[in-house]
Design a protein around this motif. Structure first.
Motif, mmCIF file in Angstrom:
data_model
loop_
_atom_site.group_PDB
_atom_site.id
_atom_site.type_symbol
_atom_site.label_atom_id
_atom_site.label_comp_id
_atom_site.label_asym_id
_atom_site.label_seq_id
_atom_site.Cartn_x
_atom_site.Cartn_y
_atom_site.Cartn_z
ATOM 1 N N ALA A 182 -12.041 0.400 -8.955
ATOM 2 C CA ALA A 182 -11.374 1.309 -8.017
ATOM 3 C C ALA A 182 -10.577 0.525 -6.988
ATOM 4 C CB ALA A 182 -12.401 2.200 -7.325
ATOM 5 N N HIS A 183 -11.109 -0.606 -6.558
ATOM 6 C CA HIS A 183 -10.391 -1.445 -5.601
ATOM 7 C C HIS A 183 -9.085 -1.949 -6.205
ATOM 8 C CE1 HIS A 183 -9.530 -4.561 -2.666
ATOM 9 N NE2 HIS A 183 -9.453 -5.425 -3.659
ATOM 10 N N GLU A 184 -9.135 -2.445 -7.424
ATOM 11 C CA GLU A 184 -7.939 -2.941 -8.094
ATOM 12 C C GLU A 184 -6.921 -1.819 -8.301
ATOM 13 O OE1 GLU A 184 -7.037 -6.011 -9.056
ATOM 14 O OE2 GLU A 184 -8.844 -6.910 -8.219
ATOM 15 N N GLN A 185 -7.389 -0.637 -8.663
ATOM 16 C CA GLN A 185 -6.495 0.490 -8.882
ATOM 17 C C GLN A 185 -5.820 0.905 -7.574
ATOM 18 O OE1 GLN A 185 -8.478 3.946 -10.402
ATOM 19 N NE2 GLN A 185 -6.589 4.938 -11.031
ATOM 20 N N THR A 186 -6.554 0.935 -6.497
ATOM 21 C CA THR A 186 -5.989 1.284 -5.197
ATOM 22 C C THR A 186 -4.970 0.250 -4.757
ATOM 23 O OG1 THR A 186 -8.042 2.387 -4.579
ATOM 24 C CG2 THR A 186 -6.556 1.794 -2.789
ATOM 25 N N TYR A 187 -5.265 -1.023 -4.963
ATOM 26 C CA TYR A 187 -4.349 -2.089 -4.589
ATOM 27 C C TYR A 187 -3.060 -2.008 -5.395
ATOM 28 C CZ TYR A 187 -2.515 -6.715 -3.576
ATOM 29 O OH TYR A 187 -1.706 -7.746 -3.191
ATOM 30 N N GLU A 188 -3.171 -1.768 -6.693
ATOM 31 C CA GLU A 188 -1.985 -1.639 -7.541
ATOM 32 C C GLU A 188 -1.130 -0.457 -7.088
ATOM 33 O OE1 GLU A 188 -0.790 -3.588 -9.949
ATOM 34 O OE2 GLU A 188 -2.419 -5.007 -9.583
ATOM 35 N N GLY A 189 -1.767 0.645 -6.728
ATOM 36 C CA GLY A 189 -1.035 1.806 -6.226
ATOM 37 C C GLY A 189 -0.320 1.496 -4.926
ATOM 38 N N PHE A 190 -0.971 0.766 -4.054
ATOM 39 C CA PHE A 190 -0.352 0.382 -2.787
ATOM 40 C C PHE A 190 0.860 -0.514 -3.017
ATOM 41 C CE2 PHE A 190 -0.023 -2.807 0.607
ATOM 42 C CZ PHE A 190 0.315 -1.967 1.664
ATOM 43 N N ILE A 191 0.742 -1.457 -3.929
ATOM 44 C CA ILE A 191 1.857 -2.358 -4.225
ATOM 45 C C ILE A 191 3.040 -1.569 -4.789
ATOM 46 C CG2 ILE A 191 2.601 -4.280 -5.695
ATOM 47 C CD1 ILE A 191 0.897 -5.094 -3.291
ATOM 48 N N LYS A 192 2.769 -0.615 -5.681
ATOM 49 C CA LYS A 192 3.846 0.210 -6.228
ATOM 50 C C LYS A 192 4.506 1.036 -5.130
ATOM 51 C CE LYS A 192 2.155 0.714 -10.937
ATOM 52 N NZ LYS A 192 1.613 1.645 -11.935
ATOM 53 N N LEU A 193 3.708 1.597 -4.231
ATOM 54 C CA LEU A 193 4.241 2.390 -3.132
ATOM 55 C C LEU A 193 5.155 1.551 -2.249
ATOM 56 C CD1 LEU A 193 4.198 5.036 -1.425
ATOM 57 C CD2 LEU A 193 2.291 4.019 -0.177
ATOM 58 N N VAL A 194 4.747 0.344 -1.923
ATOM 59 C CA VAL A 194 5.566 -0.538 -1.092
ATOM 60 C C VAL A 194 6.847 -0.922 -1.815
ATOM 61 C CG1 VAL A 194 5.656 -2.827 -0.023
ATOM 62 C CG2 VAL A 194 3.634 -1.400 0.273
ATOM 63 N N LYS A 195 6.730 -1.248 -3.097
ATOM 64 C CA LYS A 195 7.894 -1.678 -3.871
ATOM 65 C C LYS A 195 8.931 -0.563 -3.981
ATOM 66 C CE LYS A 195 6.949 -2.551 -8.110
ATOM 67 N NZ LYS A 195 6.595 -3.132 -9.409
ATOM 68 N N TYR A 196 8.505 0.613 -4.433
ATOM 69 C CA TYR A 196 9.448 1.705 -4.620
ATOM 70 C C TYR A 196 9.885 2.315 -3.287
ATOM 71 C CZ TYR A 196 8.301 1.316 -9.543
ATOM 72 O OH TYR A 196 8.128 0.846 -10.810
ATOM 73 N N GLY A 197 9.032 2.304 -2.296
ATOM 74 C CA GLY A 197 9.412 2.790 -0.978
ATOM 75 C C GLY A 197 10.481 1.913 -0.352
ATOM 76 N N SER A 198 10.331 0.610 -0.486
ATOM 77 C CA SER A 198 11.340 -0.318 0.039
ATOM 78 C C SER A 198 12.667 -0.143 -0.695
ATOM 79 C CB SER A 198 10.861 -1.762 -0.104
ATOM 80 O OG SER A 198 9.693 -1.970 0.652
ATOM 81 N N ALA A 199 12.614 0.022 -2.000
ATOM 82 C CA ALA A 199 13.838 0.230 -2.779
ATOM 83 C C ALA A 199 14.526 1.523 -2.361
ATOM 84 C CB ALA A 199 13.523 0.251 -4.271
ATOM 85 N N ALA A 200 13.762 2.571 -2.103
ATOM 86 C CA ALA A 200 14.335 3.844 -1.677
ATOM 87 C C ALA A 200 15.007 3.721 -0.314
ATOM 88 C CB ALA A 200 13.259 4.922 -1.650
ATOM 89 N N VAL A 201 14.363 3.035 0.606
ATOM 90 C CA VAL A 201 14.952 2.852 1.937
ATOM 91 C C VAL A 201 16.231 2.029 1.849
ATOM 92 C CG1 VAL A 201 14.589 1.767 4.188
ATOM 93 C CG2 VAL A 201 12.793 3.164 3.185
#
Length: 50
Positions: free
Chosen positions: A19-38
């Motif tokens: 669960a920790h790894e899954q949450t971390y991967e989700g956070f990394i995706k959110l940061v990556k795609y959020g930064s690209a969107a901005v």
């Protein structure tokens, strides 16, 4: 003097590493795609609002 106690997270019971790894991967995706969107929004604003 106080004794220094290191926390041993690997020995603690109840750690859910999957669960920790899954949450971390989700956070990394959110940061990556959020930064690209901005960046895309700012670039479009620079093109169309000038």
């Amino acid at each position: 003097m106080a004794e220094k106690h290191d926390l041993a997270y690997t020995a603690a019971s109840g750690n859910d590493y999957a669960a920790h790894e899954q949450t971390y991967e989700g956070f990394i995706k959110l940061v990556k795609y959020g930064s690209a969107a901005v960046i895309a929004i700012v670039a479009l604003m620079a093109i169309f609002l000038t």
